[in-house]
Design a protein around this motif. Structure first.
Motif, short mmCIF file in Angstrom:
data_model
loop_
_atom_site.label_atom_id
_atom_site.label_comp_id
_atom_site.label_asym_id
_atom_site.label_seq_id
_atom_site.Cartn_x
_atom_site.Cartn_y
_atom_site.Cartn_z
N LYS A 90 27.65 32.85 67.46
CA LYS A 90 26.98 34.10 67.80
C LYS A 90 27.63 35.29 67.08
O LYS A 90 26.93 36.19 66.58
CB LYS A 90 27.02 34.33 69.32
CG LYS A 90 26.12 33.40 70.12
CD LYS A 90 26.11 33.81 71.59
CE LYS A 90 25.09 33.01 72.38
NZ LYS A 90 25.01 33.46 73.79
N MET B 9 30.95 20.09 72.55
CA MET B 9 30.38 19.90 71.21
C MET B 9 30.71 18.52 70.67
O MET B 9 29.87 17.84 70.06
CB MET B 9 30.92 20.98 70.27
CG MET B 9 30.35 22.36 70.49
SD MET B 9 28.73 22.55 69.74
CE MET B 9 28.37 24.27 70.17
N PHE C 39 24.72 24.43 76.18
CA PHE C 39 25.84 25.30 75.84
C PHE C 39 25.71 26.69 76.45
O PHE C 39 26.68 27.27 76.93
CB PHE C 39 25.98 25.40 74.32
CG PHE C 39 26.12 24.07 73.64
CD1 PHE C 39 27.18 23.22 73.94
CD2 PHE C 39 25.18 23.65 72.71
CE1 PHE C 39 27.30 21.98 73.33
CE2 PHE C 39 25.30 22.42 72.08
CZ PHE C 39 26.35 21.59 72.40
N GLU C 40 24.51 27.24 76.42
CA GLU C 40 24.31 28.59 76.98
C GLU C 40 24.60 28.59 78.47
O GLU C 40 25.28 29.48 78.99
CB GLU C 40 22.89 29.06 76.71
CG GLU C 40 22.63 30.52 77.01
CD GLU C 40 23.12 31.45 75.91
OE1 GLU C 40 23.39 32.63 76.23
OE2 GLU C 40 23.25 31.02 74.77
N TYR D 254 30.43 27.74 70.18
CA TYR D 254 29.13 28.38 70.43
C TYR D 254 29.23 29.90 70.36
O TYR D 254 28.44 30.55 69.66
CB TYR D 254 28.59 27.91 71.79
CG TYR D 254 27.17 28.31 72.07
CD1 TYR D 254 26.12 27.78 71.33
CD2 TYR D 254 26.87 29.21 73.09
CE1 TYR D 254 24.80 28.14 71.60
CE2 TYR D 254 25.57 29.58 73.36
CZ TYR D 254 24.53 29.04 72.61
OH TYR D 254 23.23 29.41 72.87
N LEU E 169 24.98 23.42 65.22
CA LEU E 169 25.15 24.86 64.99
C LEU E 169 24.27 25.38 63.87
O LEU E 169 24.45 26.50 63.41
CB LEU E 169 26.62 25.16 64.67
CG LEU E 169 27.64 24.78 65.74
CD1 LEU E 169 29.05 24.90 65.20
CD2 LEU E 169 27.46 25.66 66.98
N ASP F 137 34.38 24.18 75.71
CA ASP F 137 33.30 24.31 74.71
C ASP F 137 33.44 23.26 73.62
O ASP F 137 32.48 22.57 73.26
CB ASP F 137 33.34 25.72 74.14
CG ASP F 137 32.46 25.92 72.92
OD1 ASP F 137 31.42 26.59 73.03
OD2 ASP F 137 32.82 25.45 71.82
#
Length: 371
Positions: free
Chosen positions: A279, A108, A82-83, A275, A123, A104
């Motif tokens: 954060k 997932m 994901f990053e 994602y 998550l 995204d």
């Protein structure tokens, strides 16, 4: 596992009733659906609901950005990284958070399915067991809004989000009418959607609403006027929520530094997906700010994605993801237990997509990559 093919569908979701907010009236909801297929045959779905007034994106532009920029950039990448995926997308194009959210969310969904686990396990795992659902009242005449609230109380709802943002004095009458009808034990949240423009108009309105005991007031001033939020928060006892003012980490840092809000509304379409939303929730938690996961009136796909984020984060204490309840026809089968929602333990987003309905609602489509 690698991303092999991405299909893009431009659709319109039919509403039971037009959705009216301060800056627009929606007879239906335009959306872009992404169907991502991996080289192992796993399929993940994502969604982008663009909003010209919030993220500066249109459905047509979002479709084109995914087709010509984002999809070609991520083909061949591992959807579980994901990053790296977000770094690649950010290098490919600045901004366009709703378009990035579609990629995204599809990642997932695909990764959860490949591992046989719900997306919320990606998550941090499940934290909340259930969330109460808030009924959203579109802007209307005071009596009509009060009547709708009374009807929804009979259906079991214990909280309401009122859409306002017209002339402040008229909005005060709407809010007072609903409070007078539902009594003091029902939660009322007021969303101005930037409609009162500035802190002076907001503070004048709030003087007349002190007796209404609002849960919170959401985004009364223009999105970029974070200093205006600071003034409202410092001069009113009603808790203040930032929505359009919060798009990503840059705005979150400023809101935290200036103590500009008591609560923030995280939307996947504003920040770029599940994602990045996680954060933002972590940043808010470190600052002692509560969070909500809000809606751009997405289908079961985008709504389920928002719920998976909300269920996984301790600092997320409310949700307003009611899109599927407003549609007369939906492409997915997200299940509500009104006035609550309790996610299942199915892998990925935990929903099934009706291919026939998707085809029926599709206005145009495209594909990138090889099958």
């Amino acid at each position: 596992m690698k991303i092999q093919h991405i299909e893009i569908f431009a659709i319109r979701l039919p509403l039971h009733e037009p959705f009216v907010i301060s800056y627009a009236t929606y007879p239906d909801m335009p959306s872009v659906i992404v169907k991502m297929t991996t080289d192992t045959g796993v399929v993940g779905y994502g969604e982008a609901v663009a909003d010209e007034h919030v993220t500066g994106e249109s459905r047509e532009g979002t479709f084109a950005v995914i087709e010509h920029t984002l999809a070609p950039a991520v083909i061949g990448l591992d959807p579980a990284e994901f990053e790296r995926l977000h770094t690649v997308m950010d290098k490919a194009i600045y901004g366009v958070p709703a378009a990035k959210a579609a990629i995204d969310i599809a990642c997932m969904d695909a990764v959860g399915k490949s591992l046989g686990i719900p997306a919320y396990q990606l998550l941090g795992g499940r934290y909340h067991d259930s969330f109460p659902i808030t009924h959203v009242l579109s802007i209307g005449e005071p009596q009509a809004m009060a009547d709708e609230a009374a009807q929804m109380m009979e259906a079991g709802y214990r909280s309401f989000k009122m859409k306002v943002g017209t002339v402040p004095a008229d909005d005060v009458k709407r809010i007072q009418a609903v409070r007078g009808r539902v009594g003091d034990d029902i939660a009322i949240r007021v969303d101005v959607n930037q409609g009162w423009k500035n802190s002076a108009a907001t503070l004048q309105a709030m003087k007349n609403l002190e007796a209404c005991q609002l849960d919170w007031l959401e985004q009364p001033v223009l999105a970029d006027d974070i200093d205006g939020l600071v003034e409202v928060k410092s001069k009113s006892a009603t808790p203040l929520m930032a929505d359009e003012s919060l798009r990503g980490t840059t705005q979150m840092r400023e809101i935290i530094a200036k103590r500009a809000a008591d609560k923030v509304n995280i939307k996947l379409m504003k920040c770029g997906g599940m994602y990045p939303a996680m954060k933002l929730a972590h940043m808010a938690e470190m600052a002692g700010i509560d969070c909500q996961v809000g809606s751009m009136v997405e289908s079961s796909i985008g709504s389920a994605a928002g719920f998976h984020v909300a269920f996984s984060q301790k600092t997320i204490t409310s949700v307003e993801l009611t899109g599927p309840l407003k549609f007369s026809k939906d492409i997915g089968d997200l299940q509500y237990d009104v006035p609550f929602i309790r996610l299942n333990e199915k892998p990925g987003l935990g929903i099934s997509i009706d291919a026939q309905v998707l085809a029926e609602l599709t206005e145009y489509r495209s594909g990138v990559g090889s099958l």
